[in-house]
Design an enzyme around this catalytic site. Sequence first.
Site, short mmCIF file in Angstrom:
data_model
loop_
_atom_site.label_atom_id
_atom_site.label_comp_id
_atom_site.label_asym_id
_atom_site.label_seq_id
_atom_site.Cartn_x
_atom_site.Cartn_y
_atom_site.Cartn_z
N GLY A 66 -25.40 13.14 2.02
CA GLY A 66 -25.87 11.79 1.74
C GLY A 66 -25.10 10.76 2.55
O GLY A 66 -24.17 11.09 3.29
N SER B 81 -20.87 3.45 -9.96
CA SER B 81 -21.73 2.44 -9.36
C SER B 81 -21.59 1.14 -10.13
O SER B 81 -21.39 1.13 -11.35
CB SER B 81 -23.19 2.91 -9.42
OG SER B 81 -24.08 1.85 -9.16
N SER B 82 -21.74 0.02 -9.41
CA SER B 82 -21.69 -1.28 -10.09
C SER B 82 -22.89 -1.49 -11.00
O SER B 82 -22.91 -2.44 -11.80
CB SER B 82 -21.59 -2.42 -9.07
OG SER B 82 -22.68 -2.38 -8.16
N CYS B 83 -23.90 -0.60 -10.91
CA CYS B 83 -25.02 -0.64 -11.86
C CYS B 83 -24.56 -0.36 -13.29
O CYS B 83 -25.30 -0.61 -14.24
CB CYS B 83 -26.08 0.39 -11.48
SG CYS B 83 -26.89 0.06 -9.90
N TYR C 181 -30.28 5.43 -14.21
CA TYR C 181 -29.21 5.73 -13.27
C TYR C 181 -27.87 5.23 -13.81
O TYR C 181 -26.85 5.94 -13.78
CB TYR C 181 -29.52 5.07 -11.93
CG TYR C 181 -28.46 5.21 -10.87
CD1 TYR C 181 -28.31 6.40 -10.17
CD2 TYR C 181 -27.63 4.14 -10.55
CE1 TYR C 181 -27.35 6.52 -9.18
CE2 TYR C 181 -26.67 4.25 -9.56
CZ TYR C 181 -26.54 5.44 -8.88
OH TYR C 181 -25.57 5.55 -7.90
N LYS D 18 -24.33 7.31 -14.85
CA LYS D 18 -23.04 7.02 -14.22
C LYS D 18 -21.98 6.65 -15.25
O LYS D 18 -20.81 7.02 -15.12
CB LYS D 18 -23.22 5.88 -13.20
CG LYS D 18 -23.95 6.30 -11.94
CD LYS D 18 -23.13 7.30 -11.15
CE LYS D 18 -23.75 7.65 -9.81
NZ LYS D 18 -22.93 8.62 -9.05
N PRO E 213 -17.90 1.62 -6.76
CA PRO E 213 -18.18 0.81 -5.57
C PRO E 213 -19.24 -0.25 -5.85
O PRO E 213 -20.11 -0.07 -6.70
CB PRO E 213 -18.73 1.83 -4.56
CG PRO E 213 -18.51 3.19 -5.16
CD PRO E 213 -18.44 2.98 -6.64
N CYS E 214 -19.17 -1.33 -5.10
CA CYS E 214 -20.27 -2.29 -5.09
C CYS E 214 -21.42 -1.67 -4.30
O CYS E 214 -21.37 -0.50 -3.91
CB CYS E 214 -19.81 -3.60 -4.47
SG CYS E 214 -19.39 -3.47 -2.71
N ASN E 215 -22.47 -2.42 -4.07
CA ASN E 215 -23.59 -1.92 -3.27
C ASN E 215 -23.10 -1.56 -1.86
O ASN E 215 -22.22 -2.22 -1.32
CB ASN E 215 -24.68 -2.99 -3.16
CG ASN E 215 -25.30 -3.30 -4.51
OD1 ASN E 215 -25.77 -2.42 -5.21
ND2 ASN E 215 -25.28 -4.57 -4.88
N HIS F 53 -32.28 1.13 -0.30
CA HIS F 53 -31.66 -0.02 -0.93
C HIS F 53 -31.91 -1.27 -0.07
O HIS F 53 -32.55 -1.19 0.97
CB HIS F 53 -30.15 0.21 -1.10
CG HIS F 53 -29.81 1.19 -2.17
ND1 HIS F 53 -29.51 2.51 -1.92
CD2 HIS F 53 -29.72 1.04 -3.52
CE1 HIS F 53 -29.26 3.13 -3.06
NE2 HIS F 53 -29.38 2.26 -4.05
#
Length: 307
Positions: free
Chosen positions: A10, A103-105, A132, A136, A160-162, A176
């Site tokens: 990835g 993830s920041s999500c 998602y 996480k 991490p941020c995006n 994205h």
Amino acid sequence: MRILLTGGRGMVGRNIIDHSKAAEHEMLRPTSQELDLRNFASVSSWFKRYKPDFVIHAAGRVGGIQANIREPVAFLTDNLDMGRNILLAAREAGVTRLLNLGSSCMYPRNAQNPLREEMILTGELEPTNEGYALAKILVARLCEYIEREDPRFQYKTLVPCNLYGPHDKFDPAHSHLVPAIIHKVSQAKRTGLTEVEVWGTGNARREFMYAGDLADCVWSAVERFEALPGLMNVGLGSDLSILDYYHAVARIVGYSGTFVHDLTKPEGMAQKLVNIDKLKEWGWRATTNLDQGVEQTYQFYLQGHQA
């Protein structure tokens, strides 16, 4: 060390491998055909056979708003199963150091920005990527629980941020924001379109970091693992509007058309900016600015990596 890197094909995984530090270790990065991370028996057997010293868990089903809305079941179950299986199999095999990428999500949709690590699980998640995000969060919590039960197992999470960068997905069905913009604006320039559509107002703010910088942070974490907090944001500490990213890409691509807005489309959270106080205290910062990052990503795109 012998390091298992999941998700080695990835974007994040490939940037980790491309970093100069990767050459100092024996990197194991089985493909999904060689090892189905969703199958615990297979993962457990793999650990017993290869006996890694360290695990970097970067695998995941990822995608933009469209993909998350379209496939919430897969985004929840695949990411949860992969994380759970890796953590439990690593513990079973006696692997005491594991670095999990969150993830920041994971942050609540209405949390006050910048987002501090202790805000996770304090409010409702953003509906467009809830599946998602839930996966996480659960995997990050499992890291904490494993270490709580037995402090020998240091299982830590970076949030991490995006991200964007080389090896990203540019297909609009899976991409994205930044790679989607690169594809959209490049196609508009190539075909002579004078207008490019922007979802929503373009005023929502996002923090996008170059994936090569995250890779550098990951290798710093491997080298200074004892000093690494159990849960830590990785970002820039600053953000831009979505429209700012369109203008940055247009500047790099050389597109001189205009942007029009489709206000019927979703644009997600109004802002998603992570707090980097822990990161600064730990002693790391990103070094790639937006124009540099977009330029390198655009050159990768031009080399034929447009899927």
